[in-house]
Design an enzyme around this catalytic site. Structure first.
Site, mmCIF file in Angstrom:
data_model
loop_
_atom_site.group_PDB
_atom_site.id
_atom_site.type_symbol
_atom_site.label_atom_id
_atom_site.label_comp_id
_atom_site.label_asym_id
_atom_site.label_seq_id
_atom_site.Cartn_x
_atom_site.Cartn_y
_atom_site.Cartn_z
ATOM 1 C CG ASN A 48 -2.153 -0.821 0.992
ATOM 2 O OD1 ASN A 48 -2.743 -0.713 -0.061
ATOM 3 N ND2 ASN A 48 -2.533 -1.651 1.952
ATOM 4 C CG HIS A 87 -8.086 -0.098 -0.057
ATOM 5 N ND1 HIS A 87 -7.065 0.194 0.815
ATOM 6 C CD2 HIS A 87 -7.974 -1.423 -0.334
ATOM 7 C CE1 HIS A 87 -6.355 -0.905 1.043
ATOM 8 N NE2 HIS A 87 -6.886 -1.895 0.347
ATOM 9 C CG ASP A 107 -9.612 -2.729 2.765
ATOM 10 O OD1 ASP A 107 -9.131 -2.821 3.897
ATOM 11 O OD2 ASP A 107 -9.510 -3.626 1.914
ATOM 12 C CB CYS A 123 -6.376 -5.410 -3.123
ATOM 13 S SG CYS A 123 -7.097 -5.006 -1.522
ATOM 14 C CG HIS A 124 -7.032 -9.964 0.691
ATOM 15 N ND1 HIS A 124 -5.765 -9.512 0.952
ATOM 16 C CD2 HIS A 124 -7.746 -9.728 1.816
ATOM 17 C CE1 HIS A 124 -5.702 -9.038 2.179
ATOM 18 N NE2 HIS A 124 -6.898 -9.145 2.729
#
Lengths: 460, 460
Positions: free
Chosen positions: B153, B204, B264, B174-175
């Site tokens: 990140n 995100h 997120d 990204c999971h």
């Protein structure tokens, strides 16, 4: 050959319409035009008609001045339609600001980063959008070859909306860019009106990308003024309303973003310059700029005084308006534009037109304010000087983003009525630095949306 | 045939590296790969090497595990380079947040609209950008055909920066998108892992554009949950850290913007959900979400506990790590991606790749998170469901804008050193809802920029 037909919608603004008639009369090549004044207020329409007709006659102009309350008739077969309608009026705006301040929204709901102006609305300006759209639709119907010359605020939002939603040939007009000359004068540059300048951006968010004389860069002269003389200027001279161009705020924006902000741009920037009256006074002098509570009151008084004077001139046919108001060109560009289109003249104008790649990070279908070379009705955007990334990223993208929000709110109103409009406005206020809770947002919106001047209704 | 060479840069993160080695071992078609662990911390590197090597051996995997402290050697001739470096660490972040709060910046300088996360920096993340750029430049030099799999990140900023500045084939991983399944579970949908879903946006800041089962739209089931059962859920169940997906905030964002936010994303939104601890608790339950001061402390404790446990496993060679940690695939997509590229496999993944028109109002050279159909190394972005304008305008454009600001600050640092960096950060903070004066901005930046963990230096 028959002259052009020019319709002025919202012609009840006496000062504006008088400027138009003066400019058209003084521009000999278009002085045989037919000007149709249209307004929904009969008293103001009669006054503006009387004043402008007598004025142009006294000037010995061939201009034909007419009046009507019927918008469609005004527009029918027009070559040019000027929109200067101001639906909410200062009274409506004043009420909205006062009400919003009760809920913690200093200077009203529409004051926002890079649009800290108080004399028009962007988010709550649904009537302005509706009127402009109505005019454009009427042009499509009864004057499909006509040009729409957009003068009403919010200019950025309206011009972009019309570019997106209609087929009308629309161009946005603002005279704010001229302020570079005042800056040059204060900085001590000789012949400030004969400079090689370039001003670029989004309307009311424009930046001086070039200032030269005889091919010499004049930015160093401004730098020198800032370094050695500006502090003395600020401490001895009390800035009046509309003198934000010479303010500490403008100088700070230049230092921060890398170019001098021009005209109404200097009224904006982030909340840092506008948080409260004390902050505004620090950056704009004792008046706090035209958008502070002091500046707002001063402007209202002056507007009122000026309007009263024009009304007296309009209604007292014994007086010669020409003796009271010497004829000078206004600095507006409408007459010049009409001359180019009508007579094939060549001129460099600063206009609000479709982006088409001029500003890199702004989409193509947004109206940008740029110098345009006109040859007849052909418009070529002048090659732009390099724009610092700081201006693009910190001043233009944020303003563009707020334009998208404003147009989204209007679309929501059109598609879903008042509840959808409220939702969209709530989403906007959720990001506002003055918002402290969801309840605050909901109550201020309920209150503002139920004010008589502002009832949002779905367009027919 | 020789297997792929996979370098993991910043491999000292035990949990992440162990996931990678587990996934590679369990994905038989790439289990003959050579994994090179690289970190600058010898103690952590030894630990992760011992742990992962023993673990893969116990699994009976053919995976070759190596270690090095030399980044260039790790990268040389690699087919895949995974960047998981975390330069500032939680200690640095914690110090920065504590210091910034002294100046009125609750939860640190980088907490901002649509990026209210506390476990990485975007504006002050210069070291993360520098490391990622260093890795990419090294790939250009010694592994020009290699893929860079970006995991560190801020993923949106780093992936976009690398797309813009380098020639490396970069993909961001990204999971977070998996969280749609948890939402479905809470809403009472059967077999939540076998749904037809689509999640789209910026990393995100991603939104559930489709949720179906046997071609039936499941959004109405979520609506029903919200209408009849969510209130009871919220009042009886105490949300833990990382359970923001089920929060009132997420439900409110869905109501406001028209799609459910995923993963997120639910930690973000405007300040309205995050102004202070009380506000966070209202929207995220008593913990206030993982980014509140409570959530932050809980996460640190759990990280520490987990790290201690992994360290004990790593250093005590008497114990079998496999007995302690049953082998399950992590849900990360690196192994799947490597399998596609290496073996021509076909798979649908959710990846961060160049926009190229997928999101309409976002420029082409920005990394967007979208479902991608992989056939070997060919990536085709899946046709996207319609994205409501509200999501685009109120959630994606603001996040994109902040990404541009973050990259501008890093560019300023690279080009003009610490003073230019400070200027850029000041311009960003000028628009921050927590800023009350120019002095506040200047002092917090002086203070943060002189903290030992964070000395900004021009890149070599």
């Amino acid at each position: 050959m028959q002259g052009s037909k020019i319709a002025i919608i919202g012609a009840g603004s006496l000062a504006f319409s008088l400027s138009m008639v003066t400019d058209f009369s003084l521009t000999k090549s278009i002085a045989d035009s037919r000007v149709v004044l249209m307004d929904i207020d009969p008293k103001r329409l009669d006054a503006v008609y009387s004043l402008t007709k007598r004025y142009s006659q006294e000037l010995g102009s061939r201009l034909q001045v007419e009046k009507t309350m019927d918008m469609k008739e005004a527009i029918r077969d027009s070559n040019f339609v000027i929109n200067s309608a101001f639906a909410d009026g200062y009274d409506g705006l004043g009420q909205m600001i006062e009400e919003a301040e009760k809920y913690g929204y200093y200077r009203g709901l529409d004051a926002t980063e890079w649009n800290m102006v108080n004399n028009y609305t962007i988010y709550t300006g649904h009537k302005q959008y509706q009127i402009a759209l109505g005019i454009a639709r009427t042009i499509e119907e009864v004057a499909p070859d006509g040009w729409m010359l957009e003068a009403a605020n919010p200019l950025l939002e309206i011009t972009t909306m019309l570019l997106r939603k209609t087929k009308v040939k629309v161009v946005g007009f603002c005279h704010g860019f001229h302020a570079y000359a005042g800056l040059a004068r204060v900085a001590g540059i000789a012949n400030p009106d004969e400079l090689d300048f370039q001003v670029v951006g989004l309307n009311h968010d424009v930046w001086l990308t070039r200032l030269k004389q005889n091919n010499n860069d004049l930015y160093p002269v401004i730098d020198e003024w800032l370094r050695y003389r500006a502090e003395a200027f600020w401490s001895s001279y009390v800035l009046d309303v509309w003198e934000e161009q010479f303010s500490r705020a403008a100088a700070d924006m230049y230092r921060r973003y890398g170019l001098y902000p021009i005209g109404d741009t200097t009224r904006s920037g982030p909340w840092t310059y506008h948080r409260d009256l004390k902050t505004k006074q620090k950056w704009y002098g004792p008046v706090g700029g035209v958008d502070s509570e002091i500046g707002w009151t001063m402007r209202l008084l002056r507007n009122r005084r000026n309007l009263d004077r024009l009304f007296r001139l309009a209604t007292n046919t014994e007086v010669s308006p020409l003796k009271e108001l010497p004829p000078v060109k206004s600095g507006e560009q409408f007459a010049d534009f009409i001359d180019c289109v009508t007579n094939g003249a060549e001129r460099r104008l600063v206009l609000n037109v479709r982006n088409q790649g001029a500003l890199k990070h702004i989409p193509e279908d947004v109206a940008v304010e740029v110098p345009v070379q006109m040859v007849g009705d052909k418009m070529t955007v002048e090659p732009l000087e390099r724009l610092p990334r700081t201006v693009e990223k910190f001043a233009l993208i944020p303003r563009w983003e707020r334009m998208e929000w404003a147009l989204e709110a209007f679309d929501a109103l059109q598609e879903g009525g008042a509840p959808a409009y409220k939702e969209a406005l709530a989403n906007i206020l959720m990001t506002d630095a003055r918002t402290h809770s969801t309840e605050q947002v909901s109550s201020v919106l309920d209150s503002i949306m139920s004010m008589p001047y502002n009832r949002p209704e779905k367009a027919a």
